[in-house]
Design a protein around this motif. Structure first.
Motif, PDB file in Angstrom:
ATOM      1  N   LYS A  75       0.869  -1.176   0.000  1.00  0.00           N
ATOM      2  CA  LYS A  75       0.000   0.000   0.000  1.00  0.00           C
ATOM      3  C   LYS A  75       0.904   1.223   0.000  1.00  0.00           C
ATOM      4  O   LYS A  75       1.814   1.331   0.826  1.00  0.00           O
ATOM      5  N   ALA A  76       0.665   2.153  -0.940  1.00  0.00           N
ATOM      6  CA  ALA A  76       1.565   3.297  -1.071  1.00  0.00           C
ATOM      7  C   ALA A  76       0.860   4.509  -1.653  1.00  0.00           C
ATOM      8  O   ALA A  76      -0.054   4.375  -2.455  1.00  0.00           O
ATOM      9  N   GLN A  80       5.400   7.673  -2.338  1.00  0.00           N
ATOM     10  CA  GLN A  80       6.077   6.497  -1.792  1.00  0.00           C
ATOM     11  C   GLN A  80       6.403   5.500  -2.897  1.00  0.00           C
ATOM     12  O   GLN A  80       7.502   4.968  -2.954  1.00  0.00           O
ATOM     13  N   LYS A  81       5.449   5.265  -3.785  1.00  0.00           N
ATOM     14  CA  LYS A  81       5.679   4.320  -4.886  1.00  0.00           C
ATOM     15  C   LYS A  81       6.859   4.764  -5.743  1.00  0.00           C
ATOM     16  O   LYS A  81       7.696   3.944  -6.123  1.00  0.00           O
ATOM     17  N   SER A  82       6.953   6.062  -6.025  1.00  0.00           N
ATOM     18  CA  SER A  82       8.069   6.542  -6.843  1.00  0.00           C
ATOM     19  C   SER A  82       9.403   6.308  -6.127  1.00  0.00           C
ATOM     20  O   SER A  82      10.395   5.925  -6.767  1.00  0.00           O
ATOM     21  N   TRP A  84       9.969   3.943  -3.744  1.00  0.00           N
ATOM     22  CA  TRP A  84      10.199   2.503  -3.638  1.00  0.00           C
ATOM     23  C   TRP A  84      10.618   1.903  -4.981  1.00  0.00           C
ATOM     24  O   TRP A  84      11.391   0.953  -5.019  1.00  0.00           O
ATOM     25  N   ASP A  85      10.130   2.487  -6.088  1.00  0.00           N
ATOM     26  CA  ASP A  85      10.579   2.032  -7.406  1.00  0.00           C
ATOM     27  C   ASP A  85      12.076   2.287  -7.583  1.00  0.00           C
ATOM     28  O   ASP A  85      12.792   1.458  -8.158  1.00  0.00           O
ATOM     29  N   ASN A 121       8.662   1.930   4.171  1.00  0.00           N
ATOM     30  CA  ASN A 121       8.639   0.799   3.252  1.00  0.00           C
ATOM     31  C   ASN A 121       8.131  -0.450   3.986  1.00  0.00           C
ATOM     32  O   ASN A 121       8.784  -0.932   4.899  1.00  0.00           O
TER      33      ASN A 121
END
Length: 166
Positions: A75-76, A80-82, A84-85, A121
Motif C-alpha cells: 500500500k503506497a 512512496q511508490k516513486s 520505492w521504485d 517501506n
C-alpha cells in the motif's frame, strides 16, 4: 483480506503479509512501523506467494543475489511508490543516498520526504531500503535497526570502509 506467514531469518523472525497473490508486507518482528499496513483482520495461511518469498529469502540469506522478484503490492501513496521504485533499482551490493533518490524522482530538495518514504517501506529487504545511506556515508534510518542494516550490507559485500554510524 490479508494473510500472514512467518520466516525465521539469521537476523531474527520475520512476518510476511499478502493479499493472496502478492506480497504486501515483510517486517522484522518488532521493528519500527511493524505491520502498520496489515489489516486488523487477517488470517495465517499457507499460500504459494509465501513459498516464493521464502525461496527469495533463502537465496538472499545464503549470500546470493536472488534472480527473481516475487509479486509485490505494498500500500503506497504515489510519492512512496516513486521512491520505492528507485529502491528496487539499487543493485545488490551497492548503496544510494537519500539525495540521489530525490534527484532520480525529480525532487532534488526532497531528501527528508524521501527519508520518510524509505522508512515507511512495508516490504523490507525485497524493496531494499537498507541500501540507502546518508550523503556523508552515515548509516541512518533503518526501521529494522542499524545493527541489521550493517549485517545486510555486509552480507551483500558492500565496502563498509566509507560508511559509519552516528
Amino acid at each position: 483480506m490479508q494473510y500472514t506467514a512467518h520466516y525465521t531469518s539469521p537476523l531474527g523472525p520475520i512476518t510476511l503479509a499478502a493479499d493472496g497473490t502478492a506480497l504486501t508486507g515483510l517486517w522484522f518482528d518488532g521493528q519500527k512501523y511493524f505491520a502498520d499496513t496489515l489489516d486488523e483482520t487477517h488470517e495465517k495461511k499457507s499460500l504459494p506467494i509465501f513459498e516464493e518469498v521464502r525461496r527469495w529469502l533463502d537465496l538472499y540469506f545464503s549470500g546470493k543475489e536472488p534472480d527473481f522478484l516475487p509479486p509485490l503490492a505494498p500500500k503506497a501513496t504515489p510519492f512512496q511508490k516513486s521512491v520505492w521504485d528507485v529502491l528496487l533499482s539499487i543493485p545488490y551490493g551497492r548503496t544510494m543516498t537519500y539525495g540521489e533518490i530525490a534527484a532520480r524522482i525529480g525532487r532534488k530538495k526532497a531528501s527528508h520526504a524521501v527519508g520518510g518514504a524509505v522508512s515507511r517501506n512495508p516490504v523490507s529487504l525485497i524493496i531494499p531500503c537498507h541500501r540507502v545511506v546518508g550523503a556523508s556515508g552515515s548509516l541512518t534510518g533503518y526501521a529494522g535497526g542499524i545493527d541489521k542494516k550493517i549485517r545486510l550490507l555486509e552480507l551483500e559485500g558492500v565496502d563498509m570502509a566509507r560508511l559509519f554510524v552516528l
